[in-house]
Design a protein around this motif. Structure first.
Motif, PDB file in Angstrom:
ATOM      1  N   ALA A 277       8.456 -26.333  29.312  1.00 21.22           N
ATOM      2  CA  ALA A 277       7.831 -25.743  30.495  1.00 21.22           C
ATOM      3  C   ALA A 277       8.740 -24.735  31.185  1.00 21.22           C
ATOM      4  O   ALA A 277       8.294 -23.688  31.649  1.00 21.22           O
ATOM      5  CB  ALA A 277       7.449 -26.857  31.485  1.00 21.22           C
TER       6      ALA A 277
ATOM      7  N   ASP B 285      11.923 -22.119  31.076  1.00 22.29           N
ATOM      8  CA  ASP B 285      12.717 -21.317  30.151  1.00 22.29           C
ATOM      9  C   ASP B 285      14.204 -21.409  30.457  1.00 22.29           C
ATOM     10  O   ASP B 285      15.039 -21.320  29.553  1.00 22.29           O
ATOM     11  CB  ASP B 285      12.249 -19.856  30.199  1.00 22.29           C
ATOM     12  CG  ASP B 285      10.843 -19.715  29.640  1.00 22.29           C
ATOM     13  OD1 ASP B 285      10.701 -19.698  28.412  1.00 22.29           O
ATOM     14  OD2 ASP B 285       9.884 -19.646  30.435  1.00 22.29           O
TER      15      ASP B 285
ATOM     16  N   ALA C  77       6.379 -26.209  36.659  1.00 24.01           N
ATOM     17  CA  ALA C  77       6.426 -25.174  35.631  1.00 24.01           C
ATOM     18  C   ALA C  77       5.316 -25.376  34.611  1.00 24.01           C
ATOM     19  O   ALA C  77       4.739 -24.409  34.091  1.00 24.01           O
ATOM     20  CB  ALA C  77       7.786 -25.182  34.942  1.00 24.01           C
TER      21      ALA C  77
ATOM     22  N   LYS D 111       2.722 -22.544  33.428  1.00 22.34           N
ATOM     23  CA  LYS D 111       2.592 -22.131  32.031  1.00 22.34           C
ATOM     24  C   LYS D 111       1.141 -22.316  31.554  1.00 22.34           C
ATOM     25  O   LYS D 111       0.605 -21.471  30.833  1.00 22.34           O
ATOM     26  CB  LYS D 111       3.547 -22.949  31.154  1.00 22.34           C
ATOM     27  CG  LYS D 111       4.996 -22.472  31.173  1.00 22.34           C
ATOM     28  CD  LYS D 111       5.144 -21.145  30.425  1.00 22.34           C
ATOM     29  CE  LYS D 111       6.575 -20.654  30.359  1.00 22.34           C
ATOM     30  NZ  LYS D 111       7.426 -21.433  29.445  1.00 22.34           N
ATOM     31  N   THR D 112       0.511 -23.403  31.965  1.00 17.68           N
ATOM     32  CA  THR D 112      -0.890 -23.634  31.609  1.00 17.68           C
ATOM     33  C   THR D 112      -1.784 -22.535  32.177  1.00 17.68           C
ATOM     34  O   THR D 112      -2.795 -22.159  31.564  1.00 17.68           O
ATOM     35  CB  THR D 112      -1.360 -25.012  32.124  1.00 17.68           C
ATOM     36  OG1 THR D 112      -0.554 -26.033  31.518  1.00 17.68           O
ATOM     37  CG2 THR D 112      -2.817 -25.263  31.787  1.00 17.68           C
TER      38      THR D 112
ATOM     39  N   LYS E 150       3.995 -16.087  31.482  1.00 16.38           N
ATOM     40  CA  LYS E 150       4.747 -15.748  30.271  1.00 16.38           C
ATOM     41  C   LYS E 150       6.111 -16.426  30.272  1.00 16.38           C
ATOM     42  O   LYS E 150       6.609 -16.870  29.227  1.00 16.38           O
ATOM     43  CB  LYS E 150       4.916 -14.228  30.193  1.00 16.38           C
ATOM     44  CG  LYS E 150       5.754 -13.741  29.020  1.00 16.38           C
ATOM     45  CD  LYS E 150       5.886 -12.226  29.065  1.00 16.38           C
ATOM     46  CE  LYS E 150       6.740 -11.715  27.899  1.00 16.38           C
ATOM     47  NZ  LYS E 150       6.888 -10.232  27.959  1.00 16.38           N
ATOM     48  N   ARG E 151       6.723 -16.487  31.446  1.00 13.53           N
ATOM     49  CA  ARG E 151       8.074 -17.037  31.561  1.00 13.53           C
ATOM     50  C   ARG E 151       8.211 -17.706  32.925  1.00 13.53           C
ATOM     51  O   ARG E 151       7.751 -17.171  33.933  1.00 13.53           O
ATOM     52  CB  ARG E 151       9.108 -15.918  31.426  1.00 13.53           C
ATOM     53  CG  ARG E 151      10.559 -16.355  31.573  1.00 13.53           C
ATOM     54  CD  ARG E 151      11.498 -15.218  31.167  1.00 13.53           C
ATOM     55  NE  ARG E 151      12.889 -15.614  31.305  1.00 13.53           N
ATOM     56  CZ  ARG E 151      13.708 -15.185  32.264  1.00 13.53           C
ATOM     57  NH1 ARG E 151      13.279 -14.304  33.154  1.00 13.53           N
ATOM     58  NH2 ARG E 151      14.953 -15.592  32.327  1.00 13.53           N
ATOM     59  N   VAL E 152       8.833 -18.885  32.943  1.00 14.70           N
ATOM     60  CA  VAL E 152       9.090 -19.584  34.200  1.00 14.70           C
ATOM     61  C   VAL E 152      10.554 -20.029  34.198  1.00 14.70           C
ATOM     62  O   VAL E 152      10.969 -20.832  33.357  1.00 14.70           O
ATOM     63  CB  VAL E 152       8.181 -20.811  34.402  1.00 14.70           C
ATOM     64  CG1 VAL E 152       8.518 -21.494  35.729  1.00 14.70           C
ATOM     65  CG2 VAL E 152       6.714 -20.418  34.369  1.00 14.70           C
TER      66      VAL E 152
END
Length: 223
Positions: free
Chosen positions: A57, A59, A203, A207-208, A212-214
């Motif tokens: 979840a 990055d 996160a 993401k769901t 694109k990026r967390v």
């Protein structure tokens, strides 16, 4: 005119309530200042290790410094004693961290409090902590997360208990279009990180929703 009165107000406050370093208590030249030695020892931005499950979840995750020390004291003073007077000292610490995040994120998303808790406290401490830094960095604040149910305080719970406590506790705010987050790079903010259960749960929702990026950023961590 406003600038003049703001300057005058700061002068009066400095005279009536001399500023001190929040770590050692030494005299400081202006409100929010630290002595150079304490600031250098306290502000130690570092990347936090994440488990494989967390990396599904999140990055990456960063902390400005350690919770066991002056930053933890400042967080507790704000969070539990509602001492907003510590905010300039927190702002100084964040500014000194030199975090290389400008231009790397589309939005910053604060971890939410339950609505009842925020009414009781009068503020979300994470928003207060990071708002000046976000303005200086140019990352827009986007409060798109909500805490859909009350959870127990995480303090004192084990890692598995923390994960269970926040499971399915977060969601997008009512009326928030998930498509707005699609393909976005998000900086998830919280005051502290211990096991990372809360940040991972938040996160996962982002993401769901298509982020694109967390990445996560906290003021202090015990790691």
């Amino acid at each position: 005119m406003k600038a003049f009165f703001d300057s005058l107000r700061r002068m009066v406050l400095s005279f009536a309530f001399p500023a001190h370093c929040p770590a050692c208590g030494a005299y400081a030249e202006e409100r929010g200042a630290w002595c150079a030695a304490c600031l250098s020892r306290t502000v130690r931005p570092h990347r936090l290790a994440l488990s494989d499950k967390q990396l599904a979840a999140l990055d990456e995750a960063w902390a400005v410094g350690l919770y066991d020390g002056p930053l933890g004291d400042l967080v507790r003073a704000l969070k539990y004693r509602k001492k907003r007077a510590v905010l300039p000292q927190i702002e100084t610490a964040l500014g000194a961290a030199g975090l290389p995040f400008g231009g790397s994120f589309d939005f910053a998303v604060p971890v939410p409090l339950h609505a009842a808790k925020e009414r009781e406290r009068g503020f979300n401490q994470t928003v207060l902590i990071f708002s000046p830094w976000l303005e200086a960095t140019g990352i827009p604040l986007l409060p798109v997360l909500a805490r859909g149910r009350k959870t127990m305080p995480q303090y004192g719970l084990g890692e598995r208990e923390r994960m269970a406590n926040v499971r399915d506790a977060f969601c997008l705010t009512e009326g928030e279009a998930a498509g707005r987050l699609s393909g976005k790079r998000l900086l998830l903010l919280d005051d502290i990180m211990t096991t990372g259960a809360t940040l991972t749960a938040c996160a996962g929702v982002l993401k769901t929703a298509g982020a694109k990026r967390v990445a996560a950023l906290v003021l202090a961590s015990d790691r």
